[in-house]
Write a protein that holds these residues in place. Structure first.
Motif, short mmCIF file in Angstrom:
data_model
loop_
_atom_site.label_atom_id
_atom_site.label_comp_id
_atom_site.label_asym_id
_atom_site.label_seq_id
_atom_site.Cartn_x
_atom_site.Cartn_y
_atom_site.Cartn_z
N GLN A 149 51.03 29.59 53.15
CA GLN A 149 52.07 29.52 52.13
C GLN A 149 53.16 30.56 52.41
OE1 GLN A 149 51.84 27.08 49.99
NE2 GLN A 149 49.76 26.55 50.59
N SER A 150 54.28 30.38 51.76
CA SER A 150 55.37 31.36 51.86
C SER A 150 54.95 32.64 51.14
CB SER A 150 56.64 30.81 51.22
OG SER A 150 56.46 30.71 49.81
N PRO A 151 55.54 33.78 51.50
CA PRO A 151 55.18 35.03 50.83
C PRO A 151 55.37 34.98 49.30
CG PRO A 151 56.34 35.52 52.85
CD PRO A 151 56.41 34.02 52.66
N SER A 152 56.41 34.31 48.83
CA SER A 152 56.62 34.25 47.38
C SER A 152 55.52 33.44 46.70
CB SER A 152 58.00 33.70 47.04
OG SER A 152 58.13 32.38 47.51
N LEU A 153 55.09 32.36 47.33
CA LEU A 153 54.00 31.56 46.77
C LEU A 153 52.67 32.32 46.89
CD1 LEU A 153 53.23 28.99 45.35
CD2 LEU A 153 53.07 27.85 47.56
N GLN A 154 52.49 33.05 47.98
CA GLN A 154 51.28 33.87 48.12
C GLN A 154 51.20 34.88 46.98
OE1 GLN A 154 51.55 35.57 52.05
NE2 GLN A 154 50.32 33.95 52.96
N LYS A 155 52.32 35.47 46.62
CA LYS A 155 52.33 36.46 45.55
C LYS A 155 51.95 35.82 44.21
CE LYS A 155 54.78 40.46 43.85
NZ LYS A 155 55.92 41.34 44.01
N GLN A 156 52.46 34.63 43.95
CA GLN A 156 52.10 33.91 42.72
C GLN A 156 50.61 33.58 42.69
OE1 GLN A 156 54.63 30.46 42.85
NE2 GLN A 156 56.15 31.37 41.47
N LYS A 178 48.58 36.72 42.07
CA LYS A 178 48.61 37.10 40.66
C LYS A 178 47.61 36.26 39.86
CE LYS A 178 51.80 37.83 36.83
NZ LYS A 178 53.21 37.74 36.41
N TYR A 180 49.05 45.58 44.68
CA TYR A 180 49.61 44.74 43.62
C TYR A 180 48.48 44.13 42.78
CZ TYR A 180 51.95 40.64 41.56
OH TYR A 180 52.42 39.67 40.70
N GLN A 196 48.81 43.32 52.16
CA GLN A 196 50.11 43.34 51.49
C GLN A 196 49.98 43.18 49.98
OE1 GLN A 196 52.91 40.52 53.25
NE2 GLN A 196 51.72 40.58 55.14
N TYR A 197 48.89 42.56 49.54
CA TYR A 197 48.71 42.26 48.12
C TYR A 197 47.62 43.09 47.45
CZ TYR A 197 51.53 38.33 49.59
OH TYR A 197 52.54 37.58 50.12
#
Length: 81
Positions: free
Chosen positions: A57-64, A67, A22, A18-19
């Protein structure tokens, strides 16, 4: 029947997929070089794969986190060139 270890590896791979794009985009933006960006992205994905807490972790925290790891790895790759 799929073993528990294999099932866990497949789950981690699904999350990391998923990442992947990105993260590569971040690396390419910072490095402006396809080969270096691919190298940095690969190393960042390996680092994330080894971090078991990342997968809880939550998806939003995973994205952070993604990054941060991709930026750190890209800068490290750039410094080693």
């Amino acid at each position: 029947m799929i073993s528990m270890k294999r099932q866990e590896l497949l789950r981690k791979a699904d999350v990391l997929k998923q990442y992947e794009v990105y993260g590569y985009q971040i690396a390419y933006y910072l490095l402006e070089n396809e080969t270096l960006a691919a190298e940095a992205a690969t190393q960042a994905l390996i680092e994330l794969f080894k971090a078991d807490e990342f997968f809880h972790q939550s998806p939003s925290l995973q994205k952070q986190i993604t990054k941060q790891v991709f930026i750190k790895q890209s800068l490290s790759t750039k410094a080693s060139v």
